[in-house]
Every structure is written in structure tokens, then in C-alpha cells.
Enzyme design. Structure first.
Site, PDB file in Angstrom:
ATOM      1  N   ARG A   1       0.816  -1.221   0.000  1.00  0.00           N
ATOM      2  CA  ARG A   1       0.000   0.000   0.000  1.00  0.00           C
ATOM      3  C   ARG A   1       0.851   1.273   0.000  1.00  0.00           C
ATOM      4  O   ARG A   1       0.448   2.292  -0.546  1.00  0.00           O
ATOM      5  CB  ARG A   1      -0.921   0.010   1.221  1.00  0.00           C
ATOM      6  CG  ARG A   1      -2.064  -0.971   1.129  1.00  0.00           C
ATOM      7  CD  ARG A   1      -2.765  -1.073   2.462  1.00  0.00           C
ATOM      8  NE  ARG A   1      -1.797  -1.392   3.521  1.00  0.00           N
ATOM      9  CZ  ARG A   1      -2.099  -1.535   4.786  1.00  0.00           C
ATOM     10  NH1 ARG A   1      -3.334  -1.376   5.187  1.00  0.00           N
ATOM     11  NH2 ARG A   1      -1.169  -1.825   5.670  1.00  0.00           N
TER      12      ARG A   1
ATOM     13  N   LYS B   1       3.302 -19.098   4.758  1.00  0.00           N
ATOM     14  CA  LYS B   1       2.692 -19.670   5.950  1.00  0.00           C
ATOM     15  C   LYS B   1       2.260 -18.532   6.875  1.00  0.00           C
ATOM     16  O   LYS B   1       2.821 -17.439   6.743  1.00  0.00           O
ATOM     17  CB  LYS B   1       3.659 -20.605   6.647  1.00  0.00           C
ATOM     18  CG  LYS B   1       4.756 -19.906   7.466  1.00  0.00           C
ATOM     19  CD  LYS B   1       5.428 -20.869   8.407  1.00  0.00           C
ATOM     20  CE  LYS B   1       5.757 -20.170   9.689  1.00  0.00           C
ATOM     21  NZ  LYS B   1       6.552 -20.872  10.634  1.00  0.00           N
TER      22      LYS B   1
ATOM     23  N   HIS C   1       9.536 -23.284   3.955  1.00  0.00           N
ATOM     24  CA  HIS C   1      10.931 -23.090   3.530  1.00  0.00           C
ATOM     25  C   HIS C   1      11.848 -24.219   4.008  1.00  0.00           C
ATOM     26  O   HIS C   1      12.940 -24.386   3.479  1.00  0.00           O
ATOM     27  CB  HIS C   1      11.455 -21.713   3.938  1.00  0.00           C
ATOM     28  CG  HIS C   1      11.682 -21.541   5.397  1.00  0.00           C
ATOM     29  ND1 HIS C   1      10.712 -21.150   6.262  1.00  0.00           N
ATOM     30  CD2 HIS C   1      12.793 -21.732   6.135  1.00  0.00           C
ATOM     31  CE1 HIS C   1      11.209 -21.091   7.467  1.00  0.00           C
ATOM     32  NE2 HIS C   1      12.472 -21.442   7.440  1.00  0.00           N
TER      33      HIS C   1
ATOM     34  N   LYS D   1      15.564 -26.446   2.139  1.00  0.00           N
ATOM     35  CA  LYS D   1      16.917 -26.577   2.712  1.00  0.00           C
ATOM     36  C   LYS D   1      17.656 -27.710   2.019  1.00  0.00           C
ATOM     37  O   LYS D   1      17.090 -28.778   1.800  1.00  0.00           O
ATOM     38  CB  LYS D   1      16.833 -26.835   4.222  1.00  0.00           C
ATOM     39  CG  LYS D   1      16.421 -25.607   5.028  1.00  0.00           C
ATOM     40  CD  LYS D   1      16.363 -25.939   6.501  1.00  0.00           C
ATOM     41  CE  LYS D   1      15.905 -24.753   7.308  1.00  0.00           C
ATOM     42  NZ  LYS D   1      16.933 -23.730   7.495  1.00  0.00           N
TER      43      LYS D   1
ATOM     44  N   GLU E   1      15.648 -23.344  19.016  1.00  0.00           N
ATOM     45  CA  GLU E   1      16.110 -21.972  18.785  1.00  0.00           C
ATOM     46  C   GLU E   1      16.638 -21.425  20.095  1.00  0.00           C
ATOM     47  O   GLU E   1      16.107 -21.750  21.166  1.00  0.00           O
ATOM     48  CB  GLU E   1      14.943 -21.100  18.298  1.00  0.00           C
ATOM     49  CG  GLU E   1      14.410 -21.512  16.938  1.00  0.00           C
ATOM     50  CD  GLU E   1      13.165 -20.726  16.578  1.00  0.00           C
ATOM     51  OE1 GLU E   1      13.238 -19.493  16.525  1.00  0.00           O
ATOM     52  OE2 GLU E   1      12.123 -21.357  16.367  1.00  0.00           O
TER      53      GLU E   1
ATOM     54  N   ASP F   1       3.080 -22.967  14.825  1.00  0.00           N
ATOM     55  CA  ASP F   1       4.148 -22.270  14.115  1.00  0.00           C
ATOM     56  C   ASP F   1       5.208 -23.236  13.581  1.00  0.00           C
ATOM     57  O   ASP F   1       5.845 -22.956  12.569  1.00  0.00           O
ATOM     58  CB  ASP F   1       4.806 -21.258  15.073  1.00  0.00           C
ATOM     59  CG  ASP F   1       5.735 -20.297  14.356  1.00  0.00           C
ATOM     60  OD1 ASP F   1       5.309 -19.738  13.333  1.00  0.00           O
ATOM     61  OD2 ASP F   1       6.884 -20.119  14.804  1.00  0.00           O
TER      62      ASP F   1
ATOM     63  N   HIS G   1       6.697 -27.283   9.617  1.00  0.00           N
ATOM     64  CA  HIS G   1       8.098 -27.662   9.414  1.00  0.00           C
ATOM     65  C   HIS G   1       8.402 -29.069   9.945  1.00  0.00           C
ATOM     66  O   HIS G   1       8.980 -29.904   9.240  1.00  0.00           O
ATOM     67  CB  HIS G   1       9.034 -26.670  10.100  1.00  0.00           C
ATOM     68  CG  HIS G   1       8.818 -25.255   9.689  1.00  0.00           C
ATOM     69  ND1 HIS G   1       8.578 -24.889   8.394  1.00  0.00           N
ATOM     70  CD2 HIS G   1       8.811 -24.104  10.398  1.00  0.00           C
ATOM     71  CE1 HIS G   1       8.439 -23.568   8.326  1.00  0.00           C
ATOM     72  NE2 HIS G   1       8.564 -23.077   9.536  1.00  0.00           N
TER      73      HIS G   1
ATOM     74  N   LYS H   1      11.745 -22.311  21.837  1.00  0.00           N
ATOM     75  CA  LYS H   1      12.563 -21.091  21.805  1.00  0.00           C
ATOM     76  C   LYS H   1      13.339 -20.971  23.111  1.00  0.00           C
ATOM     77  O   LYS H   1      12.972 -21.587  24.112  1.00  0.00           O
ATOM     78  CB  LYS H   1      11.649 -19.874  21.621  1.00  0.00           C
ATOM     79  CG  LYS H   1      10.989 -19.853  20.251  1.00  0.00           C
ATOM     80  CD  LYS H   1      10.267 -18.552  20.008  1.00  0.00           C
ATOM     81  CE  LYS H   1       9.650 -18.517  18.627  1.00  0.00           C
ATOM     82  NZ  LYS H   1      10.628 -18.460  17.538  1.00  0.00           N
TER      83      LYS H   1
HETATM   84  P1  NAP Z   1       5.179  -7.559   7.376  1.00  0.00           P
HETATM   85  O1  NAP Z   1       6.585  -7.180   7.689  1.00  0.00           O
HETATM   86  O2  NAP Z   1       4.096  -7.101   8.309  1.00  0.00           O
HETATM   87  O3  NAP Z   1       4.876  -7.003   5.909  1.00  0.00           O
HETATM   88  C1  NAP Z   1       3.586  -7.028   5.363  1.00  0.00           C
HETATM   89  C2  NAP Z   1       3.648  -6.468   3.948  1.00  0.00           C
HETATM   90  O4  NAP Z   1       2.337  -6.518   3.410  1.00  0.00           O
HETATM   91  C3  NAP Z   1       4.114  -5.027   3.853  1.00  0.00           C
HETATM   92  O5  NAP Z   1       4.817  -4.848   2.655  1.00  0.00           O
HETATM   93  C4  NAP Z   1       2.813  -4.261   3.820  1.00  0.00           C
HETATM   94  O6  NAP Z   1       3.025  -2.999   3.262  1.00  0.00           O
HETATM   95  C5  NAP Z   1       1.974  -5.182   2.950  1.00  0.00           C
HETATM   96  N1  NAP Z   1       0.541  -5.019   3.144  1.00  0.00           N
HETATM   97  C6  NAP Z   1      -0.152  -4.996   4.304  1.00  0.00           C
HETATM   98  N2  NAP Z   1      -1.464  -4.816   4.061  1.00  0.00           N
HETATM   99  C7  NAP Z   1      -1.607  -4.724   2.714  1.00  0.00           C
HETATM  100  C8  NAP Z   1      -2.712  -4.528   1.857  1.00  0.00           C
HETATM  101  N3  NAP Z   1      -3.959  -4.378   2.334  1.00  0.00           N
HETATM  102  N4  NAP Z   1      -2.489  -4.510   0.536  1.00  0.00           N
HETATM  103  C9  NAP Z   1      -1.236  -4.648   0.030  1.00  0.00           C
HETATM  104  N5  NAP Z   1      -0.156  -4.836   0.803  1.00  0.00           N
HETATM  105  C10 NAP Z   1      -0.344  -4.864   2.126  1.00  0.00           C
HETATM  106  O7  NAP Z   1       5.000  -9.115   7.248  1.00  0.00           O
HETATM  107  P2  NAP Z   1       6.149 -10.217   6.922  1.00  0.00           P
HETATM  108  O8  NAP Z   1       6.858 -10.529   8.173  1.00  0.00           O
HETATM  109  O9  NAP Z   1       6.919  -9.755   5.764  1.00  0.00           O
HETATM  110  O10 NAP Z   1       5.265 -11.496   6.569  1.00  0.00           O
HETATM  111  C11 NAP Z   1       4.629 -11.662   5.322  1.00  0.00           C
HETATM  112  C12 NAP Z   1       4.042 -13.055   5.250  1.00  0.00           C
HETATM  113  O11 NAP Z   1       5.105 -13.998   5.328  1.00  0.00           O
HETATM  114  C13 NAP Z   1       3.101 -13.403   6.406  1.00  0.00           C
HETATM  115  O12 NAP Z   1       2.095 -14.260   5.953  1.00  0.00           O
HETATM  116  C14 NAP Z   1       4.016 -14.145   7.377  1.00  0.00           C
HETATM  117  O13 NAP Z   1       3.283 -15.037   8.198  1.00  0.00           O
HETATM  118  C15 NAP Z   1       4.905 -14.902   6.402  1.00  0.00           C
HETATM  119  N6  NAP Z   1       6.201 -15.259   6.965  1.00  0.00           N
HETATM  120  C16 NAP Z   1       7.047 -14.300   7.410  1.00  0.00           C
HETATM  121  C17 NAP Z   1       8.288 -14.677   7.921  1.00  0.00           C
HETATM  122  C18 NAP Z   1       9.270 -13.636   8.398  1.00  0.00           C
HETATM  123  O14 NAP Z   1      10.367 -14.035   8.793  1.00  0.00           O
HETATM  124  N7  NAP Z   1       8.955 -12.376   8.361  1.00  0.00           N
HETATM  125  C19 NAP Z   1       8.644 -16.022   7.985  1.00  0.00           C
HETATM  126  C20 NAP Z   1       7.749 -16.990   7.500  1.00  0.00           C
HETATM  127  C21 NAP Z   1       6.538 -16.586   6.989  1.00  0.00           C
HETATM  128  P3  NAP Z   1       1.960  -1.789   3.452  1.00  0.00           P
HETATM  129  O15 NAP Z   1       1.642  -1.721   4.910  1.00  0.00           O
HETATM  130  O16 NAP Z   1       2.677  -0.589   2.905  1.00  0.00           O
HETATM  131  O17 NAP Z   1       0.780  -2.134   2.641  1.00  0.00           O
END
Ligand code: NAP
Length: 485
Positions: free
Chosen positions: A51, A149, A179, A183, A217, A236, A241, A332
């Protein structure tokens, strides 16, 4: 050893959530490394979408910072970063509304390129994104979607999400990412089992005493407390995993290394799992130290009963595994960050060396982190005089040592998996029925906790988990392997 990199076909990849944590830490650095390796030589375009208002130049600056922070080798950055960034673009859009979608449609090539949409946004947006792609004419039969996920939080929500995705996409277009499957060592588990004649004849309850799968972890929930407290270790880690590791360890040899042959065999394992008895599972929560907060102080709800640790004993009721328990644990703030699968073979049926020689067992250890590699514990005679003294030594196959300097770089799982999406290979992605079956096994355990309202057992930061988890395996006359860095 010469590494073979085959460029993938030209592609457009839209990363929804392209400014989020996962994109910054994993997806963009992984794409850059594949670019450096020459795998994107066919021509690729990566479009970040979120966004936040920014133009292409600002997104390229964002990506440059992400890569230098998470995975930018200075030499590669100097040589390739500018060319990589030229392939990047950005579209501001809302997954929950219509803003920005026409812009995205306008930017996408309608030529013959492969098109993939990566859903790296919160899970509540997976369904709306699928629907909007369809509404804007982007859900063509040739495109693929990558879904992060968590895939649901129980069987019912996973079924609903599968149903929404299935309205607009065929199962062959849906890449549910775990992921761990990307690995190197996990793929090597299949190579070890199915490319050698040595192990497979022994890979059953006749020769294997038990199997331990540990994902430990050393860090706590940190800034992810808000998300984690709604999830817990069972949702989680175990449902996805650890379940995947269990499946690959226990499955029958697939007829072919192709998506459905492998996934059919994994599904059979999940379906053969016995329900877990209440005494077969332990959950825990870490306590703080003088310098580190405990779990309850890291999350908002100070009365939370969410588990930061789970240990359980799983049984697979089939011919191969009846009588061989699988002990699973994850948590953890444990002693070290260490993940492994340990296949513990039975004692020799008769010791010709007498009782003084002690107890010795072969253990095959598949290390996922750190130092990805495989180790086989064998028993030999201790060198020197003094009679027949036996000692256990490792036959160690740390990849970087065994395969030479070229293998020292172990690609991150996201590198492999994103390229598999472009290649159209679903082998290392979860199928919809697999995810639902995994929830069906896990749900009753979580429901029992919710109904009983009991407290998780506390454990010390830096320990191996709660005492109850030790008792879980001691009862069976076995012991956990030490969690070592
Ligand atoms: P995050 O840091 O909260 O990022 C969310 C992203 O989505 C931002 O780019 C945000 O940007 C965008 N977004 C939010 N609402 C939106 C909307 N209505 N329309 C379009 N874009 C929108 O989340 P994340 O940690 O990257 O995680 C993303 C996904 O990956 C999740 O499902 C999470 O469970 C999964 N995941 C993450 C990790 C990790 O290590 N981070 C690991 C495994 C899985 P704006 O707010 O500018 O829109």
C-alpha cells in the site's frame, strides 16, 4: 566440482508485501543471489507491491539496503547490484480494495512470459488477493501463486482457504511454501535414502529403535510476540516444518521424484499417524533471566497459556514404523540454535565384546542448522593397547568439507524455492490435502489444551526444555540427544 546453473525462462514476479520483513530479509536477497549466479539471465522483472506510496527508484533504494543488510556479498554487489536493480519496479496497491490494480495490470507484460504472484502478506489477505487477481484478469491458467505460511490456523480455516484459492486457481498453480523443504539437507535426506542401497533396507522398525526430530532456537519471540502468541509452537513449527521433516523421514520410496509421487507418499504418512495421547505431549513456556524477559513479559497477555516449547511422541501405524516412536521437540530460548533429525538404530543383537564394552548404537544425524551436513556414528576399536575397548566416532559429511570449496556456499531455501516456482516444479511445496491432513492431526492436541485450560510447564532460558519433556522420553528408557550448537 563445477556447479551447474541453468537459467530459468523469462518471468515476471510480483511480490505482494514487497516492503515487508520477509521480502527484505529473504525474498529480495534470494533473488539477487540467483541473479548473481546467472539463473535469471533469461530476463526477469520483479515488481514489489504494497500500500505504501513509493516510486520505482525508491523501491530500488529499499532493495539495495535490504540486500546489503541481508546477504550482499560486497564483491557480488559491486559486480551485479546495479544490473539487478534495473529489473525491479514497484506498484502501490491495496489487496483489500481496487486501488492500484489497474496500474499493476498495465505494467505486466502480456507476452509469453512466466508470471508468478508471491503472497508475502498477512494470511488474512491470501483470499482477497486471489480474488482480486481473478477480478482483474490476472489469474490466467499459466500463472502461479506462492502462498506463505501460516496456511490456516486449524483444519477448518485451511479448508476454507483452499476452497477460495481453488475458485480461481488450479492446484497445479498453487505453491504453498514451507521453507524447510528448500533446505539443502532436507533434499539430501531424500538423496541419502533413495540414491543409496545402504540405508533403505535398515530404514524400518526392525532396525531403527527410534527417531528424534529437534528444531531448537536459542532466541525468544522478540518483536514477533504479537503474532507468535496467537500461534504457539504447535501451529508455528509442528504442524508445518516438523511435520514435513517427519514425512520425508518416514515416507515410502516414491515411484518417481515428481510432485505428486512425493506428495502422495507424504500424505500417507500423515494419515497413518496415531492420535497423540495426553501423556504423549508436553508444552512449555520459557522463564526470564536477570537480563532477558520471560515469555509472558515479551507478549501482551501476561496470563497467556501459549506454548513456546512442545515435545511429543508420535507413532506411525504402518508396516514400516509400527513399534518405532518418533520423538519431536521444538522450542525457543533453548540451549542452542540447532536442528536435526537423528535416526537411532537398535543395539547389536548380541555383544561379543562382553559387558565391559558398554552400549553402542549407530546414529545417523541429518543436521539442518548450523553446519548443514550428515553424520553417521559408528563404533570402532579405540586405538592402542588395553584390549578391545570400543568407542563411537562420527563419519562426518559436512557438505563444505566433503564437496570442496565450491559447495561452501549453501543456497538459502528461498533461492531454491523461488526458482522452482518459475520452473513449475511443485515437488518441494505442500499440496492442499497434505496441509489439511496435518491440521487434522494437530487440532485435537490444541483443542485439548484449550478445553483443559492448563498452564504450560515453565523452563529456564538456556535449558533443554521443561523437566516433563525429559520424562516423556525417559519413561521409554531413552534420552534426548544433547542440544549442541
Ligand atoms: P510484514 O513485515 O508485516 O509485511 C507485510 C507487507 O504486506 C508489507 O509490505 C505491507 O506494506 C503489505 N501489506 C499490508 N497490508 C496490505 C494490503 N492491504 N495490501 C497490500 N499490501 C499490504 O510481514 P512479513 O513478516 O513480511 O510477513 C509476510 C508473510 O510472510 C506473512 O504471511 C508471514 O506469516 C509470512 N512469513 C514471514 C516470515 C518472516 O520471517 N517475516 C517467515 C515466514 C513466513 P503496506 O503496509 O505498505 O501495505
Amino acid at each position: 566440482m563445477v556447479s551447474r546453473v541453468i537459467p530459468v525462462q523469462p518471468f515476471d514476479l510480483v511480490v505482494f508485501g514487497g516492503t515487508g520483513d520477509l521480502a527484505r530479509r529473504k525474498i529480495l536477497p534470494a533473488l539477487f543471489r540467483r541473479f548473481c549466479a546467472g539463473q535469471m539471465d533469461g530476463g526477469a522483472r520483479v515488481i514489489g507491491a504494497a500500500r505504501g506510496e513509493m516510486d520505482g527508484a525508491a523501491y530500488r533504494a529499499f532493495t539495495r539496503d535490504a540486500i546489503s543488510e541481508f546477504g550482499g556479498d560486497p564483491v557480488e554487489m559491486e559486480a551485479h547490484l546495479s544490473a539487478f536493480l534495473e529489473q525491479l519496479d514497484y506498484v502501490a496497491l491495496d489487496a483489500n480494495g481496487d486501488d492500484g490494480w489497474d496500474d499493476l495490470v498495465g505494467r505486466l507484460d502480456d507476452g509469453d512470459r512466466i508470471r508468478a504472484f508471491y503472497f508475502s502478506v498477512g494470511p488474512s489477505l491470501f483470499g482477497p488477493l486471489a480474488t482480486r487477481l481473478y477480478d482483474h484478469g490476472l489469474a490466467s491458467p499459466r500463472c502461479r501463486i506462492v502462498v506463505e505460511k501460516p496456511f490456516g490456523r486449524d483444519r477448518s480455516s485451511a479448508q476454507k482457504l483452499n476452497a477460495v484459492l481453488a475458485q480461481h486457481f488450479d492446484e497445479t498453480q498453487i505453491y504453498r511454501i514451507d521453507h524447510y523443504l528448500g533446505k539443502e539437507t532436507v533434499q539430501n535426506l531424500m538423496a541419502i535414502r533413495f540414491a543409496n542401497t545402504l540405508f533403505e533396507p535398515l530404514w524400518n522398525s526392525q532396525y531403527v529403535d527410534h527417531i528424534q526430530i529437534t528444531v531448537a532456537e536459542s532466541g525468544g519471540v522478540g518483536t514477533r510476540g504479537g503474532y507468535y502468541d496467537k500461534s504457539g509452537a504447535m501451529r508455528d513449527m509442528v504442524q508445518n516444518h516438523i511435520m514435513q521433516l517427519l514425512c520425508l523421514t518416514a515416507m515410502e520410496p516414491p515411484a518417481k521424484y515428481d510432485p505428486d509421487s512425493v506428495r502422495d507418499e507424504k500424505l500417507k504418512v500423515i494419515r497413518a499417524l496415531d492420535p497423540v495421547e495426553p501423556e504423549g505431549v508436553v508444552r512449555g513456556q520459557y522463564e526470564g533471566t536477570d537480563t532477558l524477559p520471560g515469555y509472558r513479559n515479551e507478549v501482551e497477555n501476561r496470563d497467556t497459556t501459549t506454548e513456546s516449547f512442545v515435545a511429543l511422541k508420535a507413532r506411525i501405524s504402518n508396516w514400516r514404523w509400527a513399534g518405532t516412536p518418533f520423538y519431536l521437540r521444538t522450542g525457543k530460548r533453548l540451549r542452542a540454535r540447532a536442528s536435526e533429525i537423528a535416526v537411532v538404530f537398535k543395539d547389536a543383537p548380541h555383544s561379543i565384546f562382553g559387558s565391559d564394552s558398554g552400549r553402542h548404537r549407530n546414529i545417523l544425524t541429518i543436521r539442518l542448522q548450523p553446519n548443514e551436513g550428515i553424520e553417521m556414528g559408528v563404533t570402532i576399536k579405540e586405538p592402542g593397547p588395553g584390549g578391545m575397548r570400543l568407542v563411537d566416532v562420527p563419519l562426518d559429511m559436512t557438505f563444505s568439507e566433503a564437496l570442496g570449496p565450491q559447495s561452501e556456499y549453501v543456497p538459502d531455501a528461498y533461492e531454491r524455492l523461488i526458482m522452482d516456482v518459475i520452473r513449475g516444479d511443485q515437488t518441494l511445496f505442500m499440496r492442499g490435502d497434505e496441509v489439511e491432513a496435518a491440521w487434522a492431526w494437530v487440532d485435537p492436541i490444541i483443542e485439548r489444551w484449550d478445553v483443559a485450560g492448563t498452564q504450560p510447564a515453565l523452563y529456564s532460558t538456556g535449558s533443554s526444555g521443561p523437566d516433563d519433556a525429559l520424562a516423556l522420553i525417559h519413561r521409554d528408557g531413552r534420552r534426548w540427544r544433547e542440544i549442541r550448537p
